[in-house]
Scaffold this motif. Structure first.
Motif, short mmCIF file in Angstrom:
data_model
loop_
_atom_site.label_atom_id
_atom_site.label_comp_id
_atom_site.label_asym_id
_atom_site.label_seq_id
_atom_site.Cartn_x
_atom_site.Cartn_y
_atom_site.Cartn_z
N PHE A 7 0.85 -1.20 0.00
CA PHE A 7 0.00 0.00 0.00
C PHE A 7 0.88 1.24 0.00
N GLN A 8 0.44 2.26 -0.72
CA GLN A 8 1.14 3.54 -0.69
C GLN A 8 0.12 4.67 -0.83
N LEU A 9 0.21 5.63 0.08
CA LEU A 9 -0.62 6.84 0.01
C LEU A 9 0.31 8.02 -0.15
N GLU A 10 -0.03 8.90 -1.09
CA GLU A 10 0.78 10.09 -1.33
C GLU A 10 -0.12 11.33 -1.29
N GLY A 11 0.03 12.13 -0.24
CA GLY A 11 -0.72 13.38 -0.12
C GLY A 11 -2.22 13.19 -0.20
N VAL A 12 -2.72 12.16 0.47
CA VAL A 12 -4.13 11.79 0.34
C VAL A 12 -5.02 12.57 1.31
N SER A 13 -6.07 13.14 0.77
CA SER A 13 -7.15 13.73 1.58
C SER A 13 -8.46 13.08 1.16
N CYS A 14 -9.36 12.96 2.11
CA CYS A 14 -10.65 12.33 1.83
C CYS A 14 -11.74 13.15 2.53
N ARG A 15 -12.64 13.71 1.73
CA ARG A 15 -13.70 14.55 2.29
C ARG A 15 -15.07 13.98 1.95
N PHE A 16 -15.98 14.13 2.89
CA PHE A 16 -17.38 13.74 2.69
C PHE A 16 -18.22 14.99 2.93
N GLY A 17 -18.57 15.67 1.84
CA GLY A 17 -19.25 16.95 1.99
C GLY A 17 -18.33 17.96 2.66
N ALA A 18 -18.80 18.54 3.76
CA ALA A 18 -17.98 19.53 4.47
C ALA A 18 -17.03 18.89 5.47
N VAL A 19 -17.13 17.59 5.64
CA VAL A 19 -16.32 16.90 6.65
C VAL A 19 -15.05 16.33 6.01
N LYS A 45 -9.50 6.31 11.08
CA LYS A 45 -8.97 4.95 10.94
C LYS A 45 -9.78 4.13 9.93
N SER A 46 -11.10 4.14 10.07
CA SER A 46 -11.94 3.34 9.16
C SER A 46 -11.87 3.88 7.74
N THR A 47 -11.79 5.19 7.59
CA THR A 47 -11.65 5.78 6.25
C THR A 47 -10.35 5.34 5.61
N LEU A 48 -9.28 5.32 6.40
CA LEU A 48 -7.98 4.88 5.88
C LEU A 48 -8.05 3.42 5.42
N LEU A 49 -8.69 2.57 6.21
CA LEU A 49 -8.84 1.16 5.81
C LEU A 49 -9.65 1.04 4.52
N SER A 50 -10.69 1.86 4.37
CA SER A 50 -11.51 1.78 3.16
C SER A 50 -10.73 2.24 1.93
N LEU A 51 -9.75 3.11 2.11
CA LEU A 51 -8.87 3.48 1.01
C LEU A 51 -7.93 2.32 0.67
N LEU A 52 -7.46 1.62 1.70
CA LEU A 52 -6.51 0.53 1.48
C LEU A 52 -7.15 -0.67 0.80
N ASN A 53 -8.47 -0.86 0.98
CA ASN A 53 -9.10 -1.99 0.30
C ASN A 53 -9.82 -1.57 -0.99
N GLY A 54 -9.65 -0.31 -1.38
CA GLY A 54 -10.18 0.14 -2.67
C GLY A 54 -11.66 0.44 -2.70
N SER A 55 -12.33 0.33 -1.54
CA SER A 55 -13.78 0.61 -1.54
C SER A 55 -14.05 2.12 -1.50
N GLN A 56 -13.03 2.90 -1.21
CA GLN A 56 -13.15 4.36 -1.19
C GLN A 56 -12.00 4.94 -2.01
N VAL A 57 -12.26 5.97 -2.78
CA VAL A 57 -11.18 6.64 -3.50
C VAL A 57 -10.95 8.00 -2.86
N PRO A 58 -9.72 8.51 -2.91
CA PRO A 58 -9.42 9.78 -2.24
C PRO A 58 -10.01 10.97 -2.99
N THR A 59 -10.24 12.04 -2.25
CA THR A 59 -10.67 13.29 -2.88
C THR A 59 -9.50 13.91 -3.62
N THR A 60 -8.34 13.89 -2.98
CA THR A 60 -7.09 14.34 -3.62
C THR A 60 -5.97 13.39 -3.21
N GLY A 61 -4.91 13.36 -3.99
CA GLY A 61 -3.78 12.49 -3.71
C GLY A 61 -3.87 11.16 -4.43
#
Length: 248
Positions: A7-19, A45-61
């Motif tokens: 796994f590799q994350l580079e400059g990852v941000s994840c937003r849900f609406g205003a959050v 933590k849960s958002t990070l895991l969802s990025l690692l299993n591909g079920s969530q994509v980052p907003t940026t990064g």
């Protein structure tokens, strides 16, 4: 030459609406590492895991799984990569009125045809592999037991056996010990570590219990308010680092 990160994350941000759930996170996790994600509730933590299993994509990064940048993959290729990452969820996601063998065989669904999967519900297929996985998690005698008649701890082991049948390169576990007593927590964490050691699979676990993170994992990533506060070997995590992570 160092191995390619799982796994590799580079400059990852994840937003849900205003959050903002995660903000400017970068990390790399190598094959065979055992990593704990810790931090207060809502840390990401849960958002990070969802990025690692591909079920969530980052907003940026960029998120890269086994050398593949998730954002750039077609839906089909993303599913193929997702099959190489097994996730053990807090809620188990088991079908209670089915026998254990059927729930364990769900780990094959990415490989089996629809016809084979349906036939297996009538006449279980892959029984030997399911039995082997249940032996690995210590409940070999429950192969044909009805799943909802098992204890919570046993159901958790069924969920783990399902992941073993899936045979992923990495196992993610989202708060796997949050609803079990200390003795079962120790048994489950020891089992996860043993499976990682014997199979060489990468293990990433989100935990509230700091002592389990320190005892059973090699590396600890501390998250607070969507940011990585520290990323260090378990032996180097100090009381001061913990205090800054959980400060009110």
């Amino acid at each position: 030459m160092s191995p390619l990160p799982v796994f590799q994350l580079e400059g990852v941000s994840c937003r849900f609406g205003a959050v903002t759930a995660l903000s400017d996170c970068s990390l790399a996790i190598a094959p065979g590492e055992r990593v704990a994600l810790i931090g207060p509730s809502g840390a990401g933590k849960s958002t990070l895991l969802s990025l690692l299993n591909g079920s969530q994509v980052p907003t940026t990064g960029r998120v890269t799984i086994l050398g593949q940048e998730v954002n750039r993959l077609s839906a089909r290729k993303r599913r193929r990569i997702q099959r190489l990452v097994g996730t053990v969820y807090q809620q188990h996601h088991l079908v209670g009125n089915l026998a254990v063998v059927h729930n364990v065989n769900a780990g094959h669904l990415g490989r089996w045809s629809l016809a084979k999967a349906l036939w297996s519900l009538v006449w279980p297929q892959g029984v030997q592999r399911a039995a082997e996985a249940l032996t690995q998690v210590g409940i070999a005698d429950k192969l044909y037991a009805r799943t909802d008649r098992l204890s919570g701890g046993q159901q958790q082991r069924v969920a783990l056996a399902r992941v073993l049948v899936q045979d992923p390169a990495a196992i993610l576990a989202d708060e796997p010990i949050s609803s079990v007593d200390p003795e079962r927590s120790r048994a489950l964490m020891a089992l996860l570590r043993q499976l990682s050691e014997t199979t060489g699979k990468t293990l990433v676990i989100s935990l509230h219990e700091v002592e389990f993170a320190v005892k059973y994992c090699d590396r600890i990533i501390g998250l607070r308010q969507g940011k990585i506060l520290f990323d260090a070997p378990a032996t180097q995590v100090s009381d001061a680092m913990m205090a800054s992570l959980y400060q009110l």
